[in-house]
Every structure is written in C-alpha cells, then in structure tokens.
Design a protein around this motif. Structure first.
Motif, PDB file in Angstrom:
ATOM      1  N   HIS A 183       0.836  -1.206   0.000  1.00 17.33           N
ATOM      2  CA  HIS A 183       0.000   0.000   0.000  1.00 17.33           C
ATOM      3  C   HIS A 183       0.870   1.256   0.000  1.00 17.33           C
ATOM      4  O   HIS A 183       1.858   1.330   0.736  1.00 17.33           O
ATOM      5  N   GLU A 201      -0.070   4.385   0.934  1.00 11.30           N
ATOM      6  CA  GLU A 201      -0.334   5.385   1.981  1.00 11.30           C
ATOM      7  C   GLU A 201       0.584   5.258   3.209  1.00 11.30           C
ATOM      8  O   GLU A 201       1.183   6.252   3.638  1.00 11.30           O
ATOM      9  N   SER A 255       3.372   8.008   4.483  1.00  5.81           N
ATOM     10  CA  SER A 255       3.398   8.550   5.857  1.00  5.81           C
ATOM     11  C   SER A 255       4.770   8.415   6.498  1.00  5.81           C
ATOM     12  O   SER A 255       5.084   9.145   7.447  1.00  5.81           O
ATOM     13  N   ASP A 310      -1.589   2.799  -6.726  1.00  2.00           N
ATOM     14  CA  ASP A 310      -0.762   3.026  -5.541  1.00  2.00           C
ATOM     15  C   ASP A 310       0.664   3.394  -5.928  1.00  2.00           C
ATOM     16  O   ASP A 310       1.302   4.238  -5.283  1.00  2.00           O
ATOM     17  N   LEU A 357       0.675   7.046  -6.899  1.00  2.00           N
ATOM     18  CA  LEU A 357       0.591   7.906  -5.694  1.00  2.00           C
ATOM     19  C   LEU A 357       1.943   8.021  -5.006  1.00  2.00           C
ATOM     20  O   LEU A 357       2.397   9.117  -4.652  1.00  2.00           O
TER      21      LEU A 357
END
Ligand code: PMP
Ligand code: GLU
Length: 390
Positions: free
Chosen positions: A152, A154, A158, A184, A187
């Motif tokens: 993933h 995200e 982070s 993904d 991103l």
C-alpha cells in the motif's frame, strides 16, 4: 587484524546460507527437497547459451565499457520504451553484475550517513543490509498478511521524512508475492517526486504474475517523473540465468552515470560473453519465459492447495514471484520456538529446506521457493503435510 565496523555488523545472506547448507547436505547424500533459494530450476534459453558460446569463440573475451555492452544497454532502453513508454535512452541504462550489484551501487550513490530508506516489510534480506552498508537507516513499513501482503502506498508515504532519500518497492515481492497496484505506485511515485526522493522499483519478478494480474512497472511513470524513478531488473529469474550474474538499472542520466563511475571502480563491466547471451535472451527468449511462467503457475496452485489443507498454517496464494510465505506460528513449541528452529526442525526431520521468515522481518512465517522440479514440489509438500500433522 581489526575488521571494519561495517564488516563486524555484517552477516551472511540468510537465503544464501540456507541454500549453502542444503547443497552441502545433499552433496553428503541427504535426501532433501530444497525450497530455500529463489533459484529457478529451468535451463537458460538455448538462444542465450548459443550466443554466449559464439561470443567466446569469436573472441569477445575482453573488457567492455564499464557500463556494459552498448547493444545491450540500447536493447534494455528500447524494451522499456516499447513496453511502457519509458523515456530512457542507452545512457540511462547500466548493465550490472546481477540486480544485487545494481541495488548495492544505487544505495552507495544515494544514501549518506544517517539518511533513511523506506521500504515495505516483509522485505528481501539484502535490501536492509545494503542500506546499512551505505551508512543509512532502513525504515520498515509493515504490510499485512490479511490481504496477501499487498503493498500500500499510503503507509509508505506517511513514513517519508526529512532524511528520506530513497523508497524501495519490490513488486512482485520476495518473500511474500505481494504486489502494488498501478494506482498506488503512481501515488507513491508522485509523493516521492514532490520531495526529491528516489523511488527505486526492484522488478526482478516482473514476469511472474499469475491469473489476470498485470504487473505495475515504475517504467510507466518515468515519462511523467523522469528525475526520481529508477527501475532495477535481472536476467536471473526471468530467463533462469542466475549463474550468469547479470542485471540492470535504468533511470535519470545523472544517477545512472554515477552508478557507472562507481562500477568502473568495483566490478568494471559484467562478463563480456555473458552479456552477448543476455542480449539474445532479451531478443529471442519470450517463449522460454512463457513456458516457465506456465509451469510456475502449476506449482503455485499445487503449493497453495497443499498449504491450505495443513492444520495451523495460513497462506494467501502469492500474487506474483515464486514464493509461498505461510504463517506457521501455531507450530512453534518446545525445540522449535521460532521460525529459525522450526526451519531447522523441518530440515532435520522432514528433509525439507525452507528459509525462516525472521530473515525477511516476519518471524511467524517460513518462505518456500517453488523453484525445484514439479515432482519435487509434490514430494516436498507431502513431507510438510506429514510434518505439520495434516
Ligand atoms: N532483488 C530481489 C527482490 C531478489 O529476490 C534478488 C535475488 N535473486 C535480487 C534482487 C538479486 O538478483 P540477482 O543479483 O541474481 O540479479
Ligand atoms: N534472491 C534469491 C532468494 O531470495 C536468491 C538468493 C539471494 O540472492 O538472496 O532466495
């Protein structure tokens, strides 16, 4: 004699160690099924063997340019241009002594003391070690077994901080088979680019995806993000050429030029006649790759079906690569308190060599590489079924 601090914290690659051990035991006459190293059992493509033989006979036995054979660099650049629209020319390509050398050299030219490199965990054994050897600090971001260790974006985003220089995504992943989706990957690539962080895509297993799955390549993003996306690949797995020791990196020219300068002081060019063989593999090896993938898909089904029936073993079918990564902690107990002892126990009592998950940062798992003959895979799974009381 006093060894360097670097050497003192270094330990042998766990995958290599288990494989070495299995090879020694077999040489001593032990009947073993070897699920340890990711070492495809197929022959190399005949076209590659013939081209390397011819190169030897034709006297291609001297140094080449440190960056590798110009024709091979060009062929690699063209391949990524054709398949993904990547913007790289031959000057953005370097041929290396396996993907391992590409990754090592990239870490050396990108990471300073105290810098961070972010990577999903579980991760292949050498990433962390190579980052540490460059003075950097690996920042491991856990992925979950619940969705087959899908990678993933995200949580990785982070984890980016002021000291992050590098993000390493290995999709399909060794050891989990988990993949990242195109969305993904984009991103993540954009988040890296906006911070000047290099996104390094290790696509060693790019050709081994199963069912309808499509591999998401960093190469497709390099058109929009040419300054920060780097792709590493290998002849080892795709064409079953592990012993030839050939890999590559493609990316922005200033970065690849530095890798080439470093390579000019370390290995110099990869083996000259091997590169002639690799060029033939790239140009004529497609039927070979397709046949291998079909056979690996059969083994993957066989392994996942057998694991699913074993009590106390959980394993999602790997989305790619050629490893199964079952959760086996229910089988820990006296004499097999962790994945290392359980792997040892399986080697001694069941005659099956596997790699302890702790080597990849997942202490409750074992890794099985289904790169031995399909009949051996069946034999090995029967042995594991008995060992796990199925
Ligand atoms: N990356 C990954 C994820 C791997 O599993 C391996 C091991 N084959 C490598 C890189 C290195 O491959 P090679 O040096 O044989 O090209
Ligand atoms: N990459 C393969 C593996 O994980 C080969 C050994 C190594 O280079 O680590 O088994």
């Amino acid at each position: 004699m006093r060894l360097s601090r670097r050497a003192l914290v270094l330990a042998e690659s766990a995958t290599m160690r288990v494989h070495r051990r299995a090879t020694e035991l077999r040489a001593a006459g032990r009947d073993l099924v070897d699920f340890s190293a990711g070492l495809p059992d197929f022959p190399s493509p005949p076209a590659a063997v013939e081209a390397a033989r011819r190169a030897l006979l034709d006297g291609h036995t001297r140094y080449t340019a440190a960056a590798g054979l110009p024709d091979l660099r060009l062929a690699l650049a063209r391949r990524y241009g054709r398949d993904f629209g990547a913007p790289w020319g031959p000057d953005g390509a370097v041929v290396t002594v396996g993907a391992k050398a590409a990754l090592y050299q990239l870490a050396q030219v990108l990471v300073d003391d105290g810098d961070e490199a972010v990577l999903p965990s579980p991760a292949w054994v050498s990433f962390e070690e190579q980052i540490r050897l460059a003075g950097g600090r690996p920042v491991l971001v856990p992925m979950s077994a619940d969705d087959g260790f899908r990678i993933h974006a995200e949580p990785l985003i982070s984890a980016l901080g002021d000291r992050t220089r590098l993000v390493v995504v290995n999709s399909p992943c060794n050891p989990t088979g988990g993949r990242i989706t195109e969305g993904d990957l984009r991103l993540l690539a954009e988040a890296c680019a906006s911070r000047g962080i290099v996104l390094l895509c290790d696509e060693t297993y790019e050709r081994f995806v199963y069912g309808d799955a499509v591999h998401a390549s960093g190469a497709a993003l390099a058109v929009d993000l040419p300054d920060t996306v780097v792709v590493v690949g290998s002849f080892s797995k795709t064409w079953s050429m592990t012993g030839w020791r050939l890999g590559w990196a493609l990316g922005p020219v200033p970065l690849i030029s530095k890798v080439i300068e470093l390579q000019s002081h370390t290995t110099s060019n990869p083996t000259s006649f091997a590169m002639h063989g690799a060029l033939a593999a790239l140009e004529h090896g497609e039927p070979h790759v397709a046949a291998m993938r079909a056979e690996l898909a059969v083994r993957r089904d066989l392994v996942t079906a057998a694991l699913a029936k074993m009590p106390g073993v959980q394993c999602a079918p790997p989305g790619g690569a050629f490893y199964a990564f079952p959760h086996v902690a229910d089988h820990f107990g006296p004499g097999r308190r962790d994945s290392v002892e359980l792997a040892e126990h399986l080697l001694e009592t069941a005659g099956v060599a596997v790699v302890p998950g702790v080597a990849f940062g997942a202490p409750d798992h074992l890794r099985l590489s289904f790169t031995c003959a399909t009949s051996d895979v069946e034999r090995g799974m029967d042995r594991l079924t008995r060992a796990f009381g199925g």
